[in-house]
Design a protein around this motif. Structure first.
Motif, PDB file in Angstrom:
ATOM      1  N   LYS A 151      39.905   0.230  38.532  1.00 13.83           N
ATOM      2  CA  LYS A 151      40.704   1.287  39.166  1.00 13.83           C
ATOM      3  C   LYS A 151      42.193   1.148  38.835  1.00 13.83           C
ATOM      4  O   LYS A 151      43.059   1.223  39.697  1.00 13.83           O
ATOM      5  N   TYR A 173      37.977   8.944  35.536  1.00 12.32           N
ATOM      6  CA  TYR A 173      36.843   9.204  36.426  1.00 12.32           C
ATOM      7  C   TYR A 173      35.511   9.134  35.689  1.00 12.32           C
ATOM      8  O   TYR A 173      34.467   8.989  36.319  1.00 12.32           O
ATOM      9  N   ASN A 213      43.444   5.286  43.733  1.00 10.97           N
ATOM     10  CA  ASN A 213      42.320   5.462  44.640  1.00 10.97           C
ATOM     11  C   ASN A 213      41.484   6.653  44.193  1.00 10.97           C
ATOM     12  O   ASN A 213      42.017   7.695  43.805  1.00 10.97           O
ATOM     13  N   ILE A 214      40.163   6.496  44.241  1.00 10.55           N
ATOM     14  CA  ILE A 214      39.266   7.583  43.876  1.00 10.55           C
ATOM     15  C   ILE A 214      39.364   8.710  44.898  1.00 10.55           C
ATOM     16  O   ILE A 214      39.356   8.476  46.106  1.00 10.55           O
ATOM     17  N   ASN A 215      39.476   9.925  44.403  1.00  9.19           N
ATOM     18  CA  ASN A 215      39.490  11.108  45.257  1.00  9.19           C
ATOM     19  C   ASN A 215      38.054  11.410  45.683  1.00  9.19           C
ATOM     20  O   ASN A 215      37.226  11.816  44.868  1.00  9.19           O
ATOM     21  N   SER A 216      37.747  11.209  46.951  1.00  9.24           N
ATOM     22  CA  SER A 216      36.373  11.361  47.441  1.00  9.24           C
ATOM     23  C   SER A 216      35.885  12.806  47.364  1.00  9.24           C
ATOM     24  O   SER A 216      34.677  13.061  47.426  1.00  9.24           O
ATOM     25  N   SER A 217      36.791  13.748  47.222  1.00  7.94           N
ATOM     26  CA  SER A 217      36.392  15.159  47.149  1.00  7.94           C
ATOM     27  C   SER A 217      35.959  15.568  45.734  1.00  7.94           C
ATOM     28  O   SER A 217      35.420  16.662  45.543  1.00  7.94           O
ATOM     29  N   SER A 219      33.784  16.092  42.606  1.00  9.94           N
ATOM     30  CA  SER A 219      32.344  16.236  42.394  1.00  9.94           C
ATOM     31  C   SER A 219      32.083  16.610  40.944  1.00  9.94           C
ATOM     32  O   SER A 219      32.621  17.612  40.457  1.00  9.94           O
TER      33      SER A 219
END
Length: 315
Positions: A151, A173, A213-217, A219
């Protein structure tokens, strides 16, 4: 699993078979990955039927359960499928072709398969080959994987067809293959949005110590939904009338998941779909020449007419 990960997972199983019990850090050093990645390899191998015992503590470590790797249960038909993939990678000058050939050679030993036998059909592919510096691309490819696992942000000089070469800071990503080229999907701090980056257009790069940080939104399915290709400019309803023989060719593929095809008595079809990627859709329609008519949208119809006029004036 991408080719590099598959090769490392198999190497891990072979190391355990030849050396017995090994610590996680020992495997990580041998495979040049993190200990966290070793656990992912273990899970992947167990999904393939190769069971590995793991114990913590001073006397713990990883141990291969069973005497050999024949638990893979690979038959000759599956080897022939891999042979076809190998030929395509070789023809495309894919940067991972040598690693894939190495994996295939090891798998063929397990099933005693001889690729020089005459019990399978020759296979080849017809498409443009990648014209890249393979070693340079491998270095970028591996650094992107490392940056994603740890990351860490990547600073790079990237050449865009729209804006030329610029320095960018990106958050990786994932990667995908499109028409024989490898692309990285990353959040770009300059654009403040996600974008696709063709890795052969990265002239310089550096994996930074600064983390993201990974964007949890985010997809993957939404990111690529209704896309004609890599372009994502706009989304609109497309209605085309396509004549024979292109009607047959179009019916043979799923261009987007929501497409609908109505067949006419004269062998033509009406193609309906919600699609993204205006510039690529235009190129796709123009490739069918006089065998396609744009019914909707009106703007696309007018743009195709304008493009045809430009081509006419050129000649």
């Amino acid at each position: 699993m991408i080719i590099g990960k598959l090769e490392n997972a198999l190497k891990m199983a072979m190391l355990l078979q030849s050396r017995g019990k090994m610590k996680g850090y020992e495997l990580a050093q041998e495979l040049d990955v993190t200990e966290r990645q070793i656990l992912k390899y273990k899970n992947a191998l167990e999904e393939a039927g190769i069971m590995i015992d793991s114990k913590q503590g001073a006397h713990g470590g990883y141990t291969l359960l069973g005497s050999n790797l024949l638990g893979l249960k690979i038959d000759k038909n599956e080897i022939f499928t891999l042979e076809m993939i190998k030929e395509q990678l070789i023809y495309n000058n894919d940067m991972n072709k040598d690693e894939f050939i190495n994996i295939l050679d090891k798998l063929k030993v397990l099933v005693n398969s001889n690729s020089d036998s005459n019990d399978h059909m020759d296979y080849f592919t017809i498409q443009p080959k990648s014209n890249i510096d393979t070693q340079k691309q491998k270095k970028i490819y591996k650094d992107i994987i490392y940056a994603y696992i740890t990351k860490r942000k990547i600073k790079m000089n990237y050449y865009s067809l729209a804006s030329g070469e610029k320095e960018r800071i990106v958050h990786p990503y994932g990667m995908f293959n499109y028409k024989g080229d490898i692309y990285m999907v990353a959040y770009c701090e300059n654009r403040e949005n996600f974008a696709d980056f063709k890795i052969c257009r990265i002239s310089q790069h550096e994996v930074l110590d600064e983390k993201y940080n990974i964007n949890s939104s985010f997809s993957w399915s939404e990111y690529s939904k209704n896309c004609m290709g890599i372009y994502k400019d706009g989304e609109f309803e497309v209605v085309l009338k396509i004549k024979y023989p292109f009607s047959i060719i179009i019916k043979e593929k799923i261009w987007v998941d929501n497409q609908k095809i109505i067949e006419n008595k004269d062998k033509s079809i009406i193609f309906k779909a919600t699609m993204k990627g205006y510039s690529e859709i235009k190129s796709w329609i123009l490739s069918m020449g006089a065998d396609v008519e744009v019914i909707e949208p009106e703007k696309l119809r007018e743009d195709i007419i304008s493009e045809v006029e430009k081509i006419k004036n050129l000649y």
